[in-house]
Write a protein that holds these residues in place. Structure first.
Motif, PDB file in Angstrom:
ATOM      1  N   ALA A   7       0.851  -1.195   0.000  1.00 45.86           N
ATOM      2  CA  ALA A   7       0.000   0.000   0.000  1.00 45.86           C
ATOM      3  C   ALA A   7       0.883   1.241   0.000  1.00 45.86           C
ATOM      4  CB  ALA A   7      -0.902  -0.008   1.224  1.00 45.86           C
ATOM      5  N   HIS A   8       0.837   1.965  -1.100  1.00 49.08           N
ATOM      6  CA  HIS A   8       1.599   3.213  -1.183  1.00 49.08           C
ATOM      7  C   HIS A   8       0.695   4.375  -0.790  1.00 49.08           C
ATOM      8  CE1 HIS A   8       5.103   1.447  -3.066  1.00 49.08           C
ATOM      9  NE2 HIS A   8       4.304   0.759  -3.866  1.00 49.08           N
ATOM     10  N   PRO A   9       1.252   5.318  -0.042  1.00 48.52           N
ATOM     11  CA  PRO A   9       0.410   6.466   0.319  1.00 48.52           C
ATOM     12  C   PRO A   9       0.096   7.305  -0.915  1.00 48.52           C
ATOM     13  CG  PRO A   9       2.673   6.834   1.013  1.00 48.52           C
ATOM     14  CD  PRO A   9       2.590   5.429   0.499  1.00 48.52           C
ATOM     15  N   VAL A  10      -1.094   7.800  -0.953  1.00 48.88           N
ATOM     16  CA  VAL A  10      -1.512   8.656  -2.058  1.00 48.88           C
ATOM     17  C   VAL A  10      -1.097  10.076  -1.727  1.00 48.88           C
ATOM     18  CG1 VAL A  10      -3.470   9.494  -3.389  1.00 48.88           C
ATOM     19  CG2 VAL A  10      -3.447   7.134  -2.553  1.00 48.88           C
ATOM     20  N   LEU A  11      -0.315  10.671  -2.590  1.00 51.00           N
ATOM     21  CA  LEU A  11       0.138  12.039  -2.349  1.00 51.00           C
ATOM     22  C   LEU A  11      -0.956  13.004  -2.770  1.00 51.00           C
ATOM     23  CD1 LEU A  11       3.812  11.821  -3.627  1.00 51.00           C
ATOM     24  CD2 LEU A  11       2.999  11.702  -1.287  1.00 51.00           C
ATOM     25  N   LYS A  12      -1.336  13.860  -1.855  1.00 49.89           N
ATOM     26  CA  LYS A  12      -2.357  14.847  -2.145  1.00 49.89           C
ATOM     27  C   LYS A  12      -1.709  16.225  -2.111  1.00 49.89           C
ATOM     28  CE  LYS A  12      -4.946  13.771   1.301  1.00 49.89           C
ATOM     29  NZ  LYS A  12      -6.020  13.735   2.297  1.00 49.89           N
ATOM     30  N   GLY A  13      -2.419  17.175  -2.602  1.00 47.48           N
ATOM     31  CA  GLY A  13      -1.940  18.548  -2.559  1.00 47.48           C
ATOM     32  C   GLY A  13      -2.047  19.097  -1.150  1.00 47.48           C
ATOM     33  N   PRO A  14      -1.522  20.298  -0.935  1.00 52.63           N
ATOM     34  CA  PRO A  14      -1.578  20.891   0.407  1.00 52.63           C
ATOM     35  C   PRO A  14      -3.020  21.219   0.794  1.00 52.63           C
ATOM     36  CG  PRO A  14      -0.786  22.487  -1.179  1.00 52.63           C
ATOM     37  CD  PRO A  14      -0.885  21.177  -1.901  1.00 52.63           C
ATOM     38  N   SER A  15      -3.292  21.072   2.077  1.00 52.50           N
ATOM     39  CA  SER A  15      -4.608  21.410   2.595  1.00 52.50           C
ATOM     40  C   SER A  15      -4.650  22.915   2.851  1.00 52.50           C
ATOM     41  CB  SER A  15      -4.873  20.643   3.887  1.00 52.50           C
ATOM     42  OG  SER A  15      -6.054  21.102   4.487  1.00 52.50           O
ATOM     43  N   VAL A  16      -5.474  23.597   2.117  1.00 49.22           N
ATOM     44  CA  VAL A  16      -5.537  25.056   2.206  1.00 49.22           C
ATOM     45  C   VAL A  16      -6.009  25.496   3.592  1.00 49.22           C
ATOM     46  CG1 VAL A  16      -6.600  27.128   1.247  1.00 49.22           C
ATOM     47  CG2 VAL A  16      -5.916  25.269  -0.269  1.00 49.22           C
TER      48      VAL A  16
END
Length: 64
Positions: A7-16
């Motif tokens: 399970a690879h972590p899903v990279l998300k954008g910064p939380s505004v």
């Protein structure tokens, strides 16, 4: 022999919202420290002028 899935972590954008909250907290903390510094300097200045007015200190060098 089949390989297991990793399970690879899903990279998300910064939380505004998170960044806004962190920025606001850091800004308020820095502003509070700066304000306390100015209150301290104001207290020292006020104490100096109170002593000067009472005649306990002088800014004129006494000549001997």
């Amino acid at each position: 022999m089949g390989g297991g899935r990793v399970a690879h972590p899903v990279l998300k954008g910064p939380s505004v919202v998170k960044e806004l909250v962190i920025g606001a907290v850091l800004g308020l903390a820095a502003g509070g420290l700066w304000k306390m510094h100015h209150w301290n300097e104001q207290r020292k200045t006020r104490a100096f002028y109170d002593l000067l007015e009472k005649g306990e200190i002088s800014v004129v060098v006494d000549e001997e």
